[in-house]
Motif scaffolding. Structure first.
Motif, PDB file in Angstrom:
ATOM      1  N   UNK A  78       9.227  -1.426 -13.365  1.00  0.00           N
ATOM      2  CA  UNK A  78       9.809  -2.434 -14.028  1.00  0.00           C
ATOM      3  C   UNK A  78      10.532  -3.485 -12.913  1.00  0.00           C
ATOM      4  N   UNK A  79      11.214  -2.629 -12.145  1.00  0.00           N
ATOM      5  CA  UNK A  79      12.028  -3.390 -11.160  1.00  0.00           C
ATOM      6  C   UNK A  79      11.183  -4.109 -10.092  1.00  0.00           C
ATOM      7  N   UNK A  80      10.155  -3.566  -9.678  1.00  0.00           N
ATOM      8  CA  UNK A  80       9.236  -4.330  -8.781  1.00  0.00           C
ATOM      9  C   UNK A  80       8.539  -5.521  -9.481  1.00  0.00           C
ATOM     10  N   UNK A  81       8.031  -5.315 -10.895  1.00  0.00           N
ATOM     11  CA  UNK A  81       7.547  -6.335 -11.725  1.00  0.00           C
ATOM     12  C   UNK A  81       8.454  -7.355 -11.953  1.00  0.00           C
ATOM     13  N   UNK A  82       9.853  -7.262 -12.189  1.00  0.00           N
ATOM     14  CA  UNK A  82      10.832  -8.276 -12.087  1.00  0.00           C
ATOM     15  C   UNK A  82      10.677  -8.911 -11.122  1.00  0.00           C
ATOM     16  N   UNK A  83      10.807  -8.514  -9.792  1.00  0.00           N
ATOM     17  CA  UNK A  83      11.022  -9.036  -8.361  1.00  0.00           C
ATOM     18  C   UNK A  83       9.701 -10.090  -8.258  1.00  0.00           C
ATOM     19  N   UNK A  84       8.651  -9.529  -8.701  1.00  0.00           N
ATOM     20  CA  UNK A  84       7.352 -10.509  -8.303  1.00  0.00           C
ATOM     21  C   UNK A  84       7.093 -11.473  -9.324  1.00  0.00           C
TER      22      UNK A  84
ATOM     23  N   UNK B  58      -2.097  -0.525  -8.014  1.00  0.00           N
ATOM     24  CA  UNK B  58      -1.275  -1.690  -8.224  1.00  0.00           C
ATOM     25  C   UNK B  58      -1.696  -2.569  -7.078  1.00  0.00           C
ATOM     26  N   UNK B  59      -3.144  -3.114  -7.262  1.00  0.00           N
ATOM     27  CA  UNK B  59      -3.661  -4.250  -6.055  1.00  0.00           C
ATOM     28  C   UNK B  59      -2.688  -5.483  -6.218  1.00  0.00           C
ATOM     29  N   UNK B  60      -2.117  -5.820  -7.251  1.00  0.00           N
ATOM     30  CA  UNK B  60      -1.259  -7.007  -7.339  1.00  0.00           C
ATOM     31  C   UNK B  60      -0.107  -6.803  -6.662  1.00  0.00           C
ATOM     32  N   UNK B  61       0.470  -5.564  -6.324  1.00  0.00           N
ATOM     33  CA  UNK B  61       1.523  -5.536  -5.563  1.00  0.00           C
ATOM     34  C   UNK B  61       1.174  -5.614  -3.965  1.00  0.00           C
ATOM     35  N   UNK B  62      -0.045  -4.871  -3.850  1.00  0.00           N
ATOM     36  CA  UNK B  62      -0.452  -5.152  -2.242  1.00  0.00           C
ATOM     37  C   UNK B  62      -0.766  -6.535  -1.794  1.00  0.00           C
ATOM     38  N   UNK B  63      -1.239  -7.344  -2.877  1.00  0.00           N
ATOM     39  CA  UNK B  63      -1.704  -8.604  -2.717  1.00  0.00           C
ATOM     40  C   UNK B  63      -0.346  -9.551  -2.477  1.00  0.00           C
TER      41      UNK B  63
END
Length: 365
Positions: free
Chosen positions: A131-137, A186-191
């Protein structure tokens, strides 16, 4: 690796393993019963520097103290995945939500996993990292930079910072590595990481101008965006602006104030592009700022040699020393987290025309 088998790093001619452990012991002494690690007694904490201190604790064998620090992060995380900017022992001091400080938990969790291989810890903290990374993105712009922060009411700030976005780029790669370890795709994070790296490298106007600050100079290299010869050229271009020989790295270009933390981070940046001798020399400049109990002055003004902020010794400064010593020592599985690219998911090339990833991983040479 169990705590009793963790040997603190050493850097011959600069600092011994016992001295590094004493530095970490100072962090542990100032940690609060609830796990929070303030900058100094009575001061505030933020998630980024708190996490850095937790890494230093674990790397020197204070694993239980490090895990208490991560538990504090877990217990204070907001439902949206973020942390407030600054915390006091029992209250929130500043309530904005800084994207960089929120992302850095991924770097800390990966560091702890590399060192301990504690699967239970990894699985528990994944519930914090995701959830921390999703908040950031959610703060990433269509161009790719990460807006600096949100107000507590959710309103985003209007600009991005180069240092923060660079650090986030590294944290995203750490998060992708954690996801892969746990079998999550999590390809969205990689992108997002690839797009962010592209902006950092090619679109400097995407960020608020902070050219006075040393961190804006070396962080694209420290974060692994500018590598190899490109990174070496980048560091050389402003080396004379920020480096006070035999003293350290100026925090800002127009003031004679060097800070130990910036000196250690710049050490890591030079090490990351293969300039080992320069990195070792730079790290040696921190030695005069060490005090008898193993702590370090946050900063020193020259030629007066006054401490600045006056009398301040900080846990985040001590942590930076430990992490730089670890990288230079090179013997632990955490040593390359910021310097060799092998410990984190690689950046891949990004095509801005199609907002897609090329198949080839970037060659860091």
């Amino acid at each position: 690796m169990p705590p009793e088998e963790i040997t603190p790093p050493r850097v011959d001619g600069v600092v011994t393993a016992d001295e590094v452990r004493a530095t970490a012991a100072g962090i542990a002494e100032w940690q609060l019963p609830n796990g929070m690690i303030p900058w100094f007694p009575g001061g505030h904490a933020d998630a980024w520097n708190h996490t850095e201190a937790a890494m230093a604790l674990a790397r020197t064998g204070f694993v239980a103290e490090a895990e208490r620090a991560y538990e504090w992060l877990r217990s204070t995380q907001r439902p949206d995945g973020a942390w407030h900017q600054y915390y006091l022992a029992d209250s929130i001091e500043q309530d904005k939500l800084d994207a960089n400080t929120c992302a850095y938990v991924a770097a800390g969790v990966l560091h702890h996993w590399l060192l301990t291989r504690d699967r239970g810890f990894l699985e528990t903290m994944w519930e914090v990292v995701e959830p921390a990374i999703d908040f950031v993105l959610d703060l990433q712009t269509p161009r790719g930079e990460i807006t600096w922060a949100r107000h507590a009411d959710g309103t985003p700030w209007s600009f991005a910072l180069l240092t923060g976005s660079s650090s986030i780029c590294h944290s995203l790669r750490c998060a992708v590595t954690l996801a892969e370890e746990l079998g999550h795709e999590r390809p969205d994070w990689e992108l997002s990481a690839a797009q962010l790296a592209h902006v950092i490298e090619h679109e400097p106007d995407a960020f608020a101008p902070k050219h006075r600050w040393a961190m804006d100079w070396y962080y694209p290299v420290l974060a692994g965006v500018l590598t190899g010869e490109r990174g070496r050229e980048h560091l050389a271009a402003r080396y004379d602006t920020f480096v006070m020989p035999e003293r350290g790295i100026r925090c800002v270009s127009d003031r004679p104030w060097v800070t130990v933390a910036e000196t250690c981070e710049c050490t890591l940046a030079h090490l990351a592009v293969g300039e080992t001798e320069k990195a070792l020399e730079m790290f040696s400049w921190t030695r005069p700022q060490r005090t008898d109990d193993g702590r370090y002055w946050t900063g020193v003004v020259y030629p007066q040699q006054d401490t600045f902020p006056t009398g301040e010794r900080s846990t985040y400064t001590a942590a930076a020393v430990v992490l730089a010593a670890d990288a230079l020592d090179g013997t632990a599985p955490t040593a390359g987290l910021f310097t060799d690219g092998a410990s984190v998911a690689p950046l891949v090339d990004f095509d801005p025309a199609s907002r897609d990833l090329d198949a080839e991983v970037r060659d860091p040479r």
